[in-house]
Each structure stands twice: as structure tokens, then as C-alpha cells.
Design a protein around this motif. Structure first.
Motif, short mmCIF file in Angstrom:
data_model
loop_
_atom_site.label_atom_id
_atom_site.label_comp_id
_atom_site.label_asym_id
_atom_site.label_seq_id
_atom_site.Cartn_x
_atom_site.Cartn_y
_atom_site.Cartn_z
N MET A 34 47.80 54.40 43.70
CA MET A 34 48.72 54.07 44.78
C MET A 34 47.91 53.81 46.06
O MET A 34 46.82 54.32 46.24
N PHE B 154 61.54 47.58 43.56
CA PHE B 154 61.41 48.84 42.83
C PHE B 154 61.00 48.61 41.37
O PHE B 154 60.20 49.37 40.82
N VAL B 155 61.51 47.54 40.77
CA VAL B 155 61.12 47.22 39.39
C VAL B 155 59.64 46.86 39.33
O VAL B 155 58.91 47.29 38.42
N TRP C 136 57.33 47.82 41.45
CA TRP C 136 56.57 49.05 41.66
C TRP C 136 56.45 49.83 40.35
O TRP C 136 55.37 50.32 40.00
N PHE C 137 57.54 49.96 39.63
CA PHE C 137 57.51 50.68 38.35
C PHE C 137 56.57 49.99 37.37
O PHE C 137 55.78 50.65 36.67
N LEU C 138 56.64 48.67 37.32
CA LEU C 138 55.78 47.91 36.41
C LEU C 138 54.30 48.12 36.73
O LEU C 138 53.48 48.33 35.83
N PHE D 283 52.82 50.60 38.63
CA PHE D 283 52.29 51.96 38.78
C PHE D 283 52.77 52.95 37.73
O PHE D 283 52.34 54.10 37.73
N ARG D 284 53.65 52.52 36.84
CA ARG D 284 54.17 53.44 35.84
C ARG D 284 54.10 52.89 34.42
O ARG D 284 54.69 53.46 33.50
N THR D 285 53.41 51.78 34.22
CA THR D 285 53.28 51.23 32.88
C THR D 285 51.81 50.94 32.56
O THR D 285 50.98 50.79 33.46
N GLY E 73 50.74 47.52 33.84
CA GLY E 73 50.47 47.54 35.28
C GLY E 73 49.12 48.14 35.59
O GLY E 73 48.41 47.68 36.51
N HIS F 219 51.19 46.71 47.87
CA HIS F 219 52.07 47.74 47.31
C HIS F 219 53.51 47.24 47.39
O HIS F 219 54.01 46.95 48.48
N LEU G 255 56.49 48.56 47.33
CA LEU G 255 57.44 49.24 48.21
C LEU G 255 57.11 49.05 49.68
O LEU G 255 58.00 49.00 50.53
#
Length: 343
Positions: A1, A200-201, A203-205, A207-209, A212, A284, A286
């Protein structure tokens, strides 16, 4: 992040830009106090002004996201300007041609999907040239963008022109293929929710996959990512694919929500400002949202002060140029803020 230090640097850039804007307003106006109030505060004093500010930020959020995902993979999509314009036109053309056969929700979805695919295809061409032939995507995307703008201008002034309006503009979309308005009489529309969801999608892609993570690793060091087993060619392709698609989506969302038709040159500046938004946000997703609102704030302030006070609307462009310069300047490198250590 994104690190706290990067956020601090971005806030410093915004602070310096606001100070520069204040100085310019004072120096260029015969009534500096009234002009400064109009530029910086009037946008918050009226429902119409504030709604327009948020509306102006919607395409900048999407173009900022388009630039962010490309830059995060160390790819450079300089064709965002043309992709926005292309997406606006092909989406509008889809709505006009199929308006009798599409309901509101289905029709809007189809328009957005077609726009996304056309923009993604345009950016993907630069990705393929990069992967197969080593052509710089920076150059190819920019040249292709310039060509796309001319092609869209031809259709807007030719086959799809609204002759009765007397404008260099396309036919208008039917009312059932438009977003609902918020905070009337401003131009704010429900497309704001779409742009926030996309942020938000993304961001998820990122930093959370796993995909990504591969994208961000490739952006940090493409050679390291390659020897770690990451298919960097695939990363280049999909990052530019998504970047072009998001850029084109910005165009059609603006048409559906604010304009109702494609007017020649209506999107000028969306692409380049989106790049600046991404740089302020440090890529980033967001942070793109407040960065886009900041750029829209400058635009709105300049427009309001040109009406209420003796300030030229081009003042916002000057302040934006200051932001663009500062955010890319070597003077803002982290070493500039670290305390010197002596051995």
C-alpha cells in the motif's frame, strides 16, 4: 500500500499548489480579496456549484484509475485522451442505434460495455506492439490517440451529426438512456456511484488478489518479476487493456450523466488531468478519489471566479501545471525529506 511518506508528499504538493493559486489570484485580480473568496470558497456556498464540482470529478476519477493501473505495472498509456473520446462516441452511437430495442438499465449497461471494449481494444494494440515488436507503448498510444480524435470528429460532424442543433455534436440520447440527476439544478448524476464502485473494485484487484500482486511487482521491477516466474507480457497486456477500458468508460459515463450527446472536443483535458490525478494519488485507487476532487475543485473555482470576480478561467490551468510539475519533480524525492546522516 502507498506509504505514509508518499501521502505526505502528495499533501505537500496540494498545499503548495493552493498557495500558488492564492498568489496568482492576488496578483492577477483588481479585487484580490473578493477574487480569492470566489475562487476558494464560493464552490461550497451554493448547491449548484458544489454539485457541479462533484460532477466534474466523475470522469477524472475514472481517467485517474485508468492511468493508475497502467503506471502501477510500469506501462505508460498516453492515449487516455483519445480513448475517452472514442468511448464517448461508440457508447453514444450504440445508444442511438439501439434505443428502440433497449430498456434503460439494459441499454446503459450495453453502452458502457461497448465503450469499455473499444477503449480496451485501442490500448491493447499498443500492448501487442510492445510485446511482439518492442514498440514503446508511450509513443504508440499517444499517436493512436491523436488519430482516434480525428476519426471521432469526422463521425460527430458527419454521419451522426445533429443537423437541427446547428452544433458540432451528435444526436442526443433518449431520456431513458440517461442517469438520474442528483442535487438539482446541478449536473451531478448517479454516475458518481459507478465511479466510486470502480475505484473500490480496482483497489481490491490491486491489493487483495494474486494478479494484483503480480502487477505491482512488475511495476517495481519488471526484470525481477520475470525471473520470479511472473508472465510480464501478460501483465503488460492486461494492465493496458483495463486502462483503455476505464478511460473509455469515463467518456460514456460523462455523456450519459452530464451532456446527453457527444460534442466535439467536450473531453479535452480529461486524459492529461487523469494522469496528473494518478501521479498525485501515487497510483493508489482510493487516493484517486480525493485527487480527482481536488482537480475538479480547481476547475470549478476558476469558473466561478471568472463569473463573480475579475479572474481568468485559465488560472486553473496554471495551478494544475504547478501540480503536474511538482508531483514529478526530483526535488520531491524522499531523500529530500530525510535528515542527513553523517558516518
Amino acid at each position: 500500500m502507498t506509504s505514509f511518506q508518499d501521502l505526505r508528499r502528495s499533501l505537500l504538493v496540494i498545499g503548495i499548489a493552493l498557495i500558488a493559486g492564492l498568489l496568482l489570484v492576488v496578483l492577477m485580480s483588481e479585487e484580490p480579496i473578493n477574487s480569492a473568496r470566489s475562487f476558494f470558497l464560493s464552490v461550497f456556498s451554493d448547491r449548484f456549484y458544489f454539485g457541479n464540482l462533484i460532477s466534474n470529478a466523475i470522469p477524472l476519477i475514472l481517467t485517474g484509475l485508468a492511468a493508475s493501473i497502467a503506471f502501477s505495472s510500469s506501462s505508460f498509456n498516453l492515449g487516455i485522451e483519445g480513448q475517452v473520446y472514442l468511448g464517448a462516441f461508440v457508447g453514444t452511437a450504440t445508444g442511438i442505434l439501439l434505443s428502440g430495442n433497449l430498456s434503460g438499465t439494459i441499454g446503459i449497461t450495453a453502452m458502457i460495455l461497448v465503450s469499455f471494449l473499444f477503449g480496451a481494444g485501442a490500448a491493447s494494440l499498443s500492448a501487442v506492439l510492445k510485446i511482439r515488436m518492442g514498440v514503446s507503448e508511450l509513443i504508440s498510444s499517444l499517436l493512436l490517440s491523436n488519430g482516434l480524435i480525428l476519426v471521432v470528429d469526422y463521425f460527430v460532424e458527419g454521419p451522426f451529426n445533429d443537423r437541427q442543433s446547428g452544433l458540432a455534436a451528435s444526436l442526443s440520447l433518449p431520456a431513458n438512456l440517461r442517469f438520474s440527476r442528483l442535487m438539482q439544478p446541478s449536473s451531478l448524476h448517479t454516475g458518481i456511484f459507478f465511479s466510486l464502485i470502480v475505484a473500490f473494485v480496482l483497489w481490491f484487484l490491486m491489493f487483495r488478489t494474486r494478479e494484483g500482486f503480480k502487477l505491482r511487482i512488475s511495476g517495481k521491477n519488471r526484470m525481477f518479476a520475470h525471473y520470479s516466474g511472473v508472465n510480464t507480457s501478460k501483465v503488460i497486456f492486461w494492465s493496458l487493456f483495463l486502462s483503455g477500458g476505464l478511460a473509455s468508460t469515463a467518456g460514456i459515463i460523462d455523456v450519459i450523466g452530464a451532456h446527453g450527446r457527444v460534442m466535439r472536443g467536450f473531453s479535452a483535458g480529461y486524459g492529461w488531468n487523469g494522469i496528473a490525478v494518478a501521479l498525485i494519488a501515487r497510483n493508489h485507487p482510493l487516493f484517486v478519489i480525493p485527487a480527482a476532487l481536488f482537480f475538479a475543485y480547481l476547475e470549478s473555482g476558476a469558473q466561478i471566479s471568472s463569473i463573480e470576480a475579475s479572474v481568468t478561467p485559465e488560472l486553473a490551468k496554471i495551478v494544475q501545471a504547478v501540480v503536474f510539475f511538482l508531483v514529478t519533480a526530483e526535488a520531491l524525492a524522499p531523500v529530500s525529506f530525510r535528515r542527513r546522516r553523517y558516518v
